[in-house]
Scaffold this active site. Structure first.
Site, PDB file in Angstrom:
ATOM      1  N   GLU A 172      33.564  92.778  -9.933  1.00  0.00           N
ATOM      2  CA  GLU A 172      33.257  91.353  -9.808  1.00  0.00           C
ATOM      3  C   GLU A 172      34.498  90.454  -9.816  1.00  0.00           C
ATOM      4  O   GLU A 172      34.684  89.638 -10.731  1.00  0.00           O
ATOM      5  CB  GLU A 172      32.304  90.925 -10.932  1.00  0.00           C
ATOM      6  N   GLU A 387      25.386  97.557 -10.696  1.00  0.00           N
ATOM      7  CA  GLU A 387      24.828  96.902 -11.887  1.00  0.00           C
ATOM      8  C   GLU A 387      23.553  96.170 -11.512  1.00  0.00           C
ATOM      9  O   GLU A 387      23.475  95.528 -10.464  1.00  0.00           O
ATOM     10  CB  GLU A 387      25.774  95.840 -12.485  1.00  0.00           C
TER      11      GLU A 387
HETATM   12  O1  IFM Z   1      27.957  91.908 -18.866  1.00  0.00           O
HETATM   13  C1  IFM Z   1      28.228  91.610 -17.535  1.00  0.00           C
HETATM   14  C2  IFM Z   1      29.151  92.626 -16.925  1.00  0.00           C
HETATM   15  O2  IFM Z   1      30.327  92.759 -17.645  1.00  0.00           O
HETATM   16  C3  IFM Z   1      29.498  92.237 -15.518  1.00  0.00           C
HETATM   17  N1  IFM Z   1      28.325  91.954 -14.744  1.00  0.00           N
HETATM   18  C4  IFM Z   1      27.310  91.106 -15.312  1.00  0.00           C
HETATM   19  C5  IFM Z   1      26.963  91.561 -16.709  1.00  0.00           C
HETATM   20  C6  IFM Z   1      25.911  90.629 -17.313  1.00  0.00           C
HETATM   21  O3  IFM Z   1      26.382  89.321 -17.366  1.00  0.00           O
END
Ligand code: IFM
Length: 483
Positions: A172, A387
């Site tokens: 990200e 994710e």
């Molecule tokens: O906890 C975060 C993660 O570190 C990166 N993506 C989003 C998740 C939830 O906010």
């Protein structure tokens, strides 16, 4: 016989994900030096309740127990990140410094434990814990950070291959650049839009240089990049399409701008070797983009073997009329610096429907739309959901269990959305649930729980939630239960 539409492909990779600073703790052990998140979380007022990652889930000491939980759940893969300050704790902008074997040994032991449990490791090289010494010299706004990152990436790839075959360069970069350097709600907490755009480029450069370095060091490695892309749409249903580049008005302009800053400014250079002209034009009052040097785009243009998508929530936008109270349902504070550079006329209305404990609207359509867009634009590239998950205010009940039906519902809907994309032809190879464990949720500290395993932060006791049991059944059967 009718096709079972709730069944995943046989070789689908089922996993869960975490990140180093969010779970490891042991911040002063094994030769580790501070990262920007140590500094930030220890700065009063930056993280809810003054929480820090000093102990977190104490995973550094309890990783064997955590791998045993994954084995019980039947997970096939585990995505974790490596803390750069454990590997080269003396890094400076000019030199990587000596490699700290004790740091590598921790990850070697974790990988060995995973492999022995039949769980495939996938390693993220940068999930936001930049060595503080690099930030002191400019951080991601400084080009040399990208150069050192590539060297560090090759060190880790060499050390963990062949037991690990997938290395994700960045997690990200949108958050690293804009939350870290524009709104300042993430470490290092700077509020300088020009630096944020320089950070965007240097993160893209870091991906490109690291990909080349890993491929040179370990030709068999698979390299991935994880982006938190946004499904940007307007109240009238307009979603991003290239046609918006030609006719930019009102809400359509808002969609184009946010799509540019969140999606295309990362996808275009990495996948196609160019920056989106409209984004450069929109932000010309902030920076002249001279940090992009001749030849950089060839360096950045390293198509990953796998594109990782992190998807949680849709992004609803519209043109702000300039007078009514400006809506910021994306979560940014309207009275503070915005992560959205040169977007003063864009607002984020609340999307109707259900929301998670983060205040994020639940709408799985974005998952399908984004996977299909990636497949359409980059047909040869494998896709992975790196994710997806949700925070809810879970509690341990009197019966000792954690009943979290809302999370089960969220996961079911989003996995069904992944299946929709697969059925429409998108080559989605796997899914990593965020997160294995409740953990340090950045500026929210421990107040938000994303895990399918509950963590009691006083005792470090782990309790598998109902959602964890539910996910284990899905993994074992390879299909979603029918209602
Ligand atoms: O906890 C975060 C993660 O570190 C990166 N993506 C989003 C998740 C939830 O906010």
């Amino acid at each position: 016989m009718a096709q079972n539409t709730r069944q995943f492909p046989e070789d689908f990779l089922w996993g869960s994900a975490t990140a180093s600073y969010q779970i490891e703790g042991a911040v002063a052990e094994g030769g580790r030096t501070p990262s920007i998140w140590d500094t930030f979380s220890h700065t009063p007022g930056k993280v809810a309740n003054g929480d820090t990652g000093d102990v977190a889930d104490d995973h550094y000491h309890r990783f064997r127990e955590d791998v045993a939980i994954m084995r019980d759940l039947g997970l096939r893969s585990y995505r974790f990140s490596v803390a750069w300050p454990r590997i080269t704790p003396q890094v400076t902008p000019d030199a990587l410094g000596p490699v700290n074997d004790e740091g590598l040994d921790f990850y070697r032991a974790l990988v060995a434990e995973l492999v022995a449990a039949g769980i495939e490791p996938a390693v993220t090289l940068y999930h936001w814990d930049l060595p503080q010494a690099l930030e002191d010299a400019g951080g991601w706004a400084e080009r040399r950070t990208a150069e050192r990152f590539a060297e560090y990436a090759a060190v880790v790839a060499r050390a963990l291959s062949p037991q690990v075959d997938t290395f994700i360069t960045l997690n990200e970069p949108w958050c690293s650049a804009y939350l870290g350097y524009a709104s300042g709600v993430h470490a290092p907490g700077r509020q300088d839009p020009a630096s944020a755009l320089a950070a965007v480029h240097h993160l893209n450069l870091a991906h490109g240089l690291a990909t080349s370095a890993i491929r040179a060091a370990v030709p068999s490695a698979r390299v991935a990049l994880t982006l938190n892309l946004a499904w940007v749409h307007a109240p009238d249903g307009t979603a991003y399409s290239d046609e918006l580049l030609a006719s930019s008005e009102g809400d359509r302009d808002a969609v184009r701008r946010i799509d540019g800053l969140q999606n295309r400014v990362f996808l275009d250079p990495v996948m196609s070797g160019r920056y989106p002209a409209d984004v450069q034009h929109d932000t010309a009052g902030v920076t002249d983009w001279s940090f992009v040097r001749d030849g950089d785009l060839e360096l950045v243009h390293q198509v990953p073997d796998v594109l990782g998508l992190n998807y949680y929530s849709p992004t609803l936008v519209r043109r702000w009329d300039g007078s009514s109270p400006r809506q910021t349902a994306d979560g940014h504070d309207a009275s503070a610096a915005s992560p959205w550079i040169a977007c003063d006329d864009v607002e984020f209305p609340e999307q109707p429907g259900q929301h998670t404990d983060m205040g994020w609207a639940i709408d799985p359509r974005g998952m399908t739309e984004l996977l299909l867009r990636l497949h359409r634009d980059y047909p040869g590239v494998e896709l992975m959901v790196t994710e997806n998950g949700a925070a809810f205010p879970d509690q341990v009940s009197d019966d000792g269990a954690v009943h979290d039906p809302a999370r089960i519902d969220y996961l079911d809907q989003h996995l069904a959305a992944v299946l929709d994309a697969i059925h429409a032809g998108a080559p989605v190879r796997g899914y990593y649930l965020w997160s294995l464990l409740d953990n340090f949720e950045w500026s929210f500290g421990y107040s938000k729980r994303f895990g399918v395993v509950h963590v009691d932060y006083d005792t470090q006791a782990r309790t598998i939630k109902d959602s964890g049991r539910w996910y284990a059944k899905v993994v074992a059967s390879g299909e979603l239960p029918t209602a």
